[in-house]
Scaffold this active site. Structure first.
Site, PDB file in Angstrom:
ATOM      1  N   LYS A   1      -6.354   2.557   2.683  1.00  0.00           N
ATOM      2  CA  LYS A   1      -4.886   2.846   3.120  1.00  0.00           C
ATOM      3  C   LYS A   1      -4.226   3.421   1.982  1.00  0.00           C
ATOM      4  CE  LYS A   1      -5.386  -0.446   6.744  1.00  0.00           C
ATOM      5  NZ  LYS A   1      -5.656  -1.842   6.277  1.00  0.00           N
TER       6      LYS A   1
ATOM      7  N   HIS B   1      -0.559   4.110   5.366  1.00  0.00           N
ATOM      8  CA  HIS B   1      -0.289   2.823   5.895  1.00  0.00           C
ATOM      9  C   HIS B   1       0.703   2.547   6.728  1.00  0.00           C
ATOM     10  CE1 HIS B   1      -1.472  -1.469   3.962  1.00  0.00           C
ATOM     11  NE2 HIS B   1      -1.101  -1.417   5.405  1.00  0.00           N
TER      12      HIS B   1
ATOM     13  N   TYR C   1      -3.582  -4.307  -0.696  1.00  0.00           N
ATOM     14  CA  TYR C   1      -4.340  -5.807  -0.588  1.00  0.00           C
ATOM     15  C   TYR C   1      -4.739  -6.321  -1.906  1.00  0.00           C
ATOM     16  CZ  TYR C   1      -4.364  -4.716   4.409  1.00  0.00           C
ATOM     17  OH  TYR C   1      -3.882  -4.271   5.742  1.00  0.00           O
TER      18      TYR C   1
ATOM     19  N   ASP D   1     -12.192  -3.415   6.924  1.00  0.00           N
ATOM     20  CA  ASP D   1     -10.896  -2.904   6.956  1.00  0.00           C
ATOM     21  C   ASP D   1      -9.986  -3.424   5.679  1.00  0.00           C
ATOM     22  OD1 ASP D   1      -8.398  -1.399   8.532  1.00  0.00           O
ATOM     23  OD2 ASP D   1      -7.401  -3.275   7.817  1.00  0.00           O
TER      24      ASP D   1
END
Ligand SMILES: NC(=O)c1ccc[n+]([C@@H]2O[C@H](COP(=O)([O-])OP(=O)(O)OC[C@H]3O[C@@H](n4cnc5c(N)ncnc54)[C@H](OP(=O)(O)O)[C@@H]3O)[C@@H](O)[C@H]2O)c1
Ligand SMILES: *[C@@H]1O[C@H](CO)[C@@H](O)[C@H](O)[C@H]1NC(C)=O
Ligand SMILES: *[C@@H]1O[C@H](CO)[C@@H](O)[C@H](O)[C@H]1NC(C)=O
Ligand SMILES: *[C@@H]1O[C@H](CO)[C@@H](O)[C@H](O)[C@H]1NC(C)=O
Length: 378
Positions: A151, A184, A126, A121
């Site tokens: 996302k 997201h 990120y 994931d």
């Protein structure tokens, strides 16, 4: 300080007998050597025993006491996959990659794939997709055996911004397609501004239509949402969708178990994915020391984290524990069906206190409303 010499018998004239002195000295040294050897031997034996004991307890902890006689209940397994509307299978446990910093996320992904994880994931925001992509490639696990999630960030909800954002993730992850692509947050920002795009936030249908197009184009296999409450899901699915949201990734943990959302999602055929399943960095310690979690862990001979992760899968959700620690990564993959009474005990405990969210960026984003408010803006 008295020395051996003072205790020696004296012969003529009070002078010590030198030969006797040497002999006694030799014997004394032999004695000391013997003691040292004996003590070392005992210590080596004890250390080996302790190591063997630790090894067997670790095995016991990891595999739920299977193979041990007459101690714990025999635990059966939980589903390793769920089926998605597309027909794809999604592994029930994934490695979460948020807050895994550059330099450590790659080795975490490698450790996970080595331990048997097949679901990763990740997300554009990120900032670690490149390292994750490299670790995946290096692992040699064939692409079609992997389930990779990315996302769409808040800044790219405008239909014309979506494909370039996706392409950036695909390039970083070094793959032709993602297995899952999520909106997201149900929050759209004007590109490059971090200013709320009210229209697109209130009505994500244009964003969704573009995502459907990218499914048809083969760049995404499944589309889903994240951080959507029931009102927002209803608003999206109230349109004539070509593809229903396959999953909704939301915060689920002991402190925020969201039983209503879980029931509603099951009734409406939307699989939930549990993020911050252990309570995230700030609450993981607290979550793993919950008395019920501790009791069940002791009774079943599994770790507290395994109790919590198993509970999530047994509730019928996907679970995304994050770790960069190889031993924990391995530990977190082993889920077990908790006996019904213990499952119910933990479920009851989780709803017996006011829910408390770990993550809510509404204030830091200056939204002026709560992103999880069921009333806004409908
Ligand atoms: N869609 C979203 O908006 C959203 C939001 C939040 C999270 N997520 C996803 O969900 C994933 C997980 O959530 P999270 O990272 O917030 O929190 P989490 O998985 O609940 O907790 C992570 C923390 O638990 C520790 N930990 C992991 N396994 C452990 C074990 N067996 N024993 C003891 N401690 C353990 C980790 O430490 P170490 O790493 O040091 O081992 C880390 O500090 C994220 O990585 C991300 O993929 C998505
Ligand atoms: C324990 O579980 C294993 C595997 O699920 C099963 O084969 C075995 O018969 C069980 N043993 C007992 C005593 O229930
Ligand atoms: C979703 O909400 C927006 C804003 O209130 C509204 O304009 C739109 O019609 C709603 N869509 C559906 C299908 O209900
Ligand atoms: C859980 O709560 C329900 C409803 O309050 C109760 O009937 C049940 O006995 C509880 N189960 C356990 C194991 O505590």
């Amino acid at each position: 300080m008295p020395s051996v010499y003072q205790l020696l018998p004296t012969t003529d004239g009070g002078k010590p007998d030198e030969q006797l002195t040497r002999k006694i000295k030799r014997e004394k040294i032999k004695k000391i050597l013997f003691h040292v050897l004996a003590v070392s031997a005992i210590m080596v034996i004890a250390a080996q025993g302790l190591r063997a004991f630790i090894r067997s307890s670790e095995r016991f902890l990891q595999y739920g006491g299977k193979g041990c006689h007459g101690m714990q209940r025999n635990l059966s397994s939980l589903p390793s996959h769920y089926s998605l509307p597309s027909g794809d299978k999604i592994p029930s446990v994934a490695l979460g990659c948020w807050k895994s910093s550059p330099g450590e996320v790659g080795q975490a992904v490698k450790a996970a794939l080595n331990a048997g994880y097949r679901h990763i994931d990740d997300a554009w925001i990120y900032g670690n997709e490149k390292e994750v992509g490299k670790a995946i490639k290096d692992s040699g696990v064939p692409r079609d055996q992997l389930f990779i999630t990315s996302k769409l960030w808040n800044s790219f909800h405008a239909p014309e911004d979506i494909e370039p954002a996706l392409d950036e993730s695909l390039k970083a992850l070094d793959t032709e397609y993602v297995d899952m692509y999520l909106i997201h947050w149900p929050i759209a920002w004007k590109k490059d501004e971090n200013v709320l795009d009210k229209e697109l936030t209130a009505n994500p249908y244009p964003t969704w239509q573009k995502l459907e197009e990218l499914v048809d184009k083969g760049k995404i296999r499944n589309i889903g949402i994240s951080n959507f409450n029931i009102a927002r899901v209803k608003n999206l699915t109230g349109n004539a969708l070509k593809y229903q949201p396959a999953v909704n990734q939301v915060e689920l943990n002991f402190f925020n178990p969201q039983p209503e959302l879980l029931k509603w999602s099951k009734d409406n055929g939307i699989l939930l994915e549990a993020y911050s399943p252990l309570g995230s960095n700030d609450n993981v310690k607290k979550a793993l020391s919950v008395p019920e979690v501790q009791e069940i862990a002791t009774e079943l001979g599994i770790t507290p984290a395994q109790v919590v992760i198993s509970w999530h899968v047994q509730r019928g959700t996907i679970v995304l524990p994050k770790s960069v620690t190889p031993s924990r990564i391995e530990e977190n993959l082993h889920v077990f069906k908790l006996p019904d009474d213990l499952f119910e005990k933990l479920e009851n405990a989780s709803v017996s206190h006011p829910p408390q969210r770990t993550l809510n960026p509404s204030k830091s984003w200056n939204l002026g409303f709560d992103v999880f408010d069921e009333k806004w803006p409908f």
